[in-house]
Write an enzyme that holds these catalytic residues in place. Structure first.
Site, PDB file in Angstrom:
ATOM      1  N   LYS A 280     -12.331  23.918 -50.327  1.00 39.51           N
ATOM      2  CA  LYS A 280     -13.458  24.696 -50.861  1.00 39.51           C
ATOM      3  C   LYS A 280     -14.300  23.823 -51.798  1.00 39.51           C
ATOM      4  O   LYS A 280     -13.741  23.137 -52.671  1.00 39.51           O
ATOM      5  CB  LYS A 280     -12.903  25.912 -51.609  1.00 39.51           C
TER       6      LYS A 280
ATOM      7  N   LYS B 241     -40.561  29.478 -24.092  1.00 33.70           N
ATOM      8  CA  LYS B 241     -39.096  29.365 -24.237  1.00 33.70           C
ATOM      9  C   LYS B 241     -38.407  29.529 -22.888  1.00 33.70           C
ATOM     10  O   LYS B 241     -37.475  28.809 -22.564  1.00 33.70           O
ATOM     11  CB  LYS B 241     -38.622  30.436 -25.228  1.00 33.70           C
TER      12      LYS B 241
ATOM     13  N   ASP C 286     -27.395  24.173 -27.029  1.00 29.30           N
ATOM     14  CA  ASP C 286     -28.087  25.393 -26.593  1.00 29.30           C
ATOM     15  C   ASP C 286     -27.358  25.920 -25.355  1.00 29.30           C
ATOM     16  O   ASP C 286     -27.420  25.330 -24.271  1.00 29.30           O
ATOM     17  CB  ASP C 286     -29.558  25.071 -26.278  1.00 29.30           C
ATOM     18  N   ILE C 287     -26.660  27.030 -25.535  1.00 25.52           N
ATOM     19  CA  ILE C 287     -25.791  27.545 -24.464  1.00 25.52           C
ATOM     20  C   ILE C 287     -26.636  28.030 -23.288  1.00 25.52           C
ATOM     21  O   ILE C 287     -26.369  27.714 -22.120  1.00 25.52           O
ATOM     22  CB  ILE C 287     -24.902  28.687 -25.005  1.00 25.52           C
TER      23      ILE C 287
ATOM     24  N   PHE D 232     -32.635  35.903 -24.437  1.00 27.37           N
ATOM     25  CA  PHE D 232     -33.403  36.740 -25.360  1.00 27.37           C
ATOM     26  C   PHE D 232     -34.305  35.837 -26.183  1.00 27.37           C
ATOM     27  O   PHE D 232     -33.966  34.664 -26.418  1.00 27.37           O
ATOM     28  CB  PHE D 232     -32.461  37.510 -26.304  1.00 27.37           C
TER      29      PHE D 232
ATOM     30  N   LYS E 224     -36.172  26.520 -21.478  1.00 25.82           N
ATOM     31  CA  LYS E 224     -34.719  26.665 -21.355  1.00 25.82           C
ATOM     32  C   LYS E 224     -34.286  26.789 -19.895  1.00 25.82           C
ATOM     33  O   LYS E 224     -33.117  26.631 -19.582  1.00 25.82           O
ATOM     34  CB  LYS E 224     -34.250  27.881 -22.139  1.00 25.82           C
TER      35      LYS E 224
ATOM     36  N   ASN F  27     -26.191  34.913 -39.391  1.00 22.39           N
ATOM     37  CA  ASN F  27     -27.490  35.590 -39.320  1.00 22.39           C
ATOM     38  C   ASN F  27     -27.249  37.091 -39.240  1.00 22.39           C
ATOM     39  O   ASN F  27     -26.112  37.545 -39.249  1.00 22.39           O
ATOM     40  CB  ASN F  27     -28.305  35.068 -38.133  1.00 22.39           C
TER      41      ASN F  27
HETATM   42  O1  C5P Z   1     -34.212  29.175 -29.217  1.00 20.72           O
HETATM   43  P1  C5P Z   1     -33.788  30.577 -29.531  1.00 20.72           P
HETATM   44  O2  C5P Z   1     -32.619  30.640 -30.457  1.00 20.72           O
HETATM   45  O3  C5P Z   1     -34.900  31.465 -29.972  1.00 20.72           O
HETATM   46  O4  C5P Z   1     -33.325  31.164 -28.107  1.00 20.72           O
HETATM   47  C1  C5P Z   1     -32.800  32.427 -27.960  1.00 20.72           C
HETATM   48  C2  C5P Z   1     -32.011  32.518 -26.695  1.00 20.72           C
HETATM   49  O5  C5P Z   1     -31.231  31.349 -26.513  1.00 20.72           O
HETATM   50  C3  C5P Z   1     -31.016  33.651 -26.752  1.00 20.72           C
HETATM   51  O6  C5P Z   1     -30.810  34.107 -25.434  1.00 20.72           O
HETATM   52  C4  C5P Z   1     -29.761  32.973 -27.295  1.00 20.72           C
HETATM   53  O7  C5P Z   1     -28.577  33.667 -26.939  1.00 20.72           O
HETATM   54  C5  C5P Z   1     -29.846  31.608 -26.643  1.00 20.72           C
HETATM   55  N1  C5P Z   1     -29.294  30.507 -27.449  1.00 20.72           N
HETATM   56  C6  C5P Z   1     -28.144  29.878 -27.015  1.00 20.72           C
HETATM   57  N2  C5P Z   1     -27.655  28.811 -27.727  1.00 20.72           N
HETATM   58  C7  C5P Z   1     -28.274  28.378 -28.825  1.00 20.72           C
HETATM   59  C8  C5P Z   1     -29.435  29.020 -29.285  1.00 20.72           C
HETATM   60  C9  C5P Z   1     -29.917  30.095 -28.558  1.00 20.72           C
HETATM   61  O8  C5P Z   1     -27.574  30.295 -26.008  1.00 20.72           O
HETATM   62  N3  C5P Z   1     -27.775  27.364 -29.488  1.00 20.72           N
END
Ligand code: C5P
Length: 398
Positions: free
Chosen positions: A286, A338, A305-306, A324, A342, A208
């Site tokens: 490849k 969110k 999702d970290i 964020f 989360k 991205n």
């Molecule tokens: O769900 P979204 O991607 O919008 O969430 C954004 C927040 O979640 C950011 O703080 C990003 O670093 C964290 N994030 C994460 N792991 C993921 C997706 C998002 O830690 N797989």
């Protein structure tokens, strides 16, 4: 020792200004970048050319220089460093500081700044001992200004006493004491930053537009406040914050592993733009253009999702978890939802619609959302956002 630190050095107009050249060298030897500012009278003692050549930076000196203002406004300049050093600090400059005068660029910067200030006074012993100067010293100490010196000794004017500027090595020591004894001393902060790369085959990946700029600035701001920062970053060309422990990763899974390996910590900040999906089966070779007659199909599966994983830790959860939310529509509603989903404490919402120029740009427009407040910050540089967040964290940690 001062790796990655930015020091704004204001050189006042006194005979000791020649020592500021040595000071620039000493600061650089320790890894700091020096942004020089000179008063008009400083230029009578050392030339702006020598200062610029040694510091490898342009010298700022004129409050009303339109070119300088267009490049970096004086307010921005006053906030762009981790520390401001005034050396030599003349009696006149100290008086301006004590009375809050803003009559030229250096005094305006000193009035506008929210950065720690260290001064190295240098003047004739009678000027130093004069009640006016001594009263100004008291005011400056009350205002939180740090002092290095003055020392006692022979003076250029032939007199003896207090008023000699501290030696450059001593000023550098005082600077690092300030920078490493900040209000976040003893706190371990983990920051994720940058994009992740999710491989498709050995040469292709999904990524991205995140530059990692905001994460780097946050790391710089927090180390300046004395925190021990572990900076876990996906692939980024942005200059890493040097005073941190740096962990480089590529994928979301590697990022999660690195974050977990650094638990427990006091505060965790997730500024990385983690890819929500990864390719289900990475091709070991490849993929050839003619491998499939139809459109190439790739199956994606969700990444962990970290932020959510750490926010919901049952044991040893960091006391403050910050995420964020980069949104393009229904900003507040989406970010509020969110934060709750989360389980983090604060979410920093930013509008990343194409017209804003925020993703990959130098500025950010943040709304901080917590359980208690929704606080919109004005649009400002990513450096200023990082400092403001740092101050919020300091207030929270008190
Ligand atoms: O769900 P979204 O991607 O919008 O969430 C954004 C927040 O979640 C950011 O703080 C990003 O670093 C964290 N994030 C994460 N792991 C993921 C997706 C998002 O830690 N797989």
């Amino acid at each position: 020792m001062l790796n990655g630190r930015r020091i704004l050095l204001i050189i006042g107009g006194g005979i000791a200004a020649y020592k500021s050249l040595q000071l620039i060298r000493e600061l650089q030897k320790k890894g700091a970048e020096v942004l020089p500012v000179m008063t008009k009278s400083a230029a009578e003692f050392v030339t702006p050319l020598s200062v610029s050549a040694l510091s490898k930076n342009k010298v700022f000196s004129d409050l009303f220089d339109l070119n300088d203002e267009a490049e970096m406004g004086h307010i921005e300049l006053s906030r762009s460093s981790d520390l401001i050093i005034v050396a030599p600090a003349t009696a006149n400059l100290m008086a301006k500081m004590a009375f809050g005068l803003a009559t030229d660029l250096p005094s305006t910067l000193l009035l506008a700044t929210d950065t720690p200030v260290l001064i190295a006074p240098a003047m004739n012993v009678r000027m130093w001992e004069h009640p006016a100067t001594q009263n100004n010293c008291k005011t400056l100490i009350n205002n939180g200004v740090h002092f290095s010196g003055p020392d006692e000794g022979d003076m250029a004017c032939g007199e003896f006493g207090f008023g000699r500027m501290s030696e450059p090595e001593i000023i550098v020591k005082a600077a690092s004491d300030i920078l490493f004894n900040g209000p976040l001393k003893g706190k371990h902060i983990v920051i994720t930053s940058g994009p992740t790369h999710e491989p498709i085959d050995p040469v292709r990946y999904i990524a991205n537009r995140s530059s990692g700029h905001q994460g780097c600035e946050i790391a710089n701001a927090l180390t300046s406040l004395g925190a021990k920062v572990t900076f876990i970053t996906g692939p980024s060309n942005y200059k890493f914050p040097e005073s941190c422990e740096i962990v480089t990763v590529e994928t979301a899974i590697e990022m999660l592993d690195a974050v977990e390996a650094n638990m427990p910590c006091d505060i965790a900040i997730f500024s990385a733009a983690v890819s929500d999906w990864r390719v289900e089966k990475k091709n070991t070779n490849k993929i050839k253009k003619n491998q499939s007659k139809d459109v190439l199909k790739i199956n994606f599966i969700e990444n962990p999702d970290i932020l959510k994983t750490i926010s919901k830790m049952k044991m040893n959860r960091p006391k403050l978890v910050i995420g964020f939310a980069a949104e393009t529509n229904n900003l507040i509603e989406n970010a509020t939802e969110k934060r709750i989903r989360k389980g983090c404490d604060w979410i920093l919402l930013n509008d990343v619609s194409p017209g804003t120029g925020i993703m990959g740009g130098n500025e950010n427009h943040i709304t901080l959302i917590s359980a208690d407040e929704i606080q919109e910050w004005p649009r400002m540089s990513k450096t200023a956002v990082a400092k403001k967040l740092g101050q919020k964290i300091v207030d929270y940690s008190k």
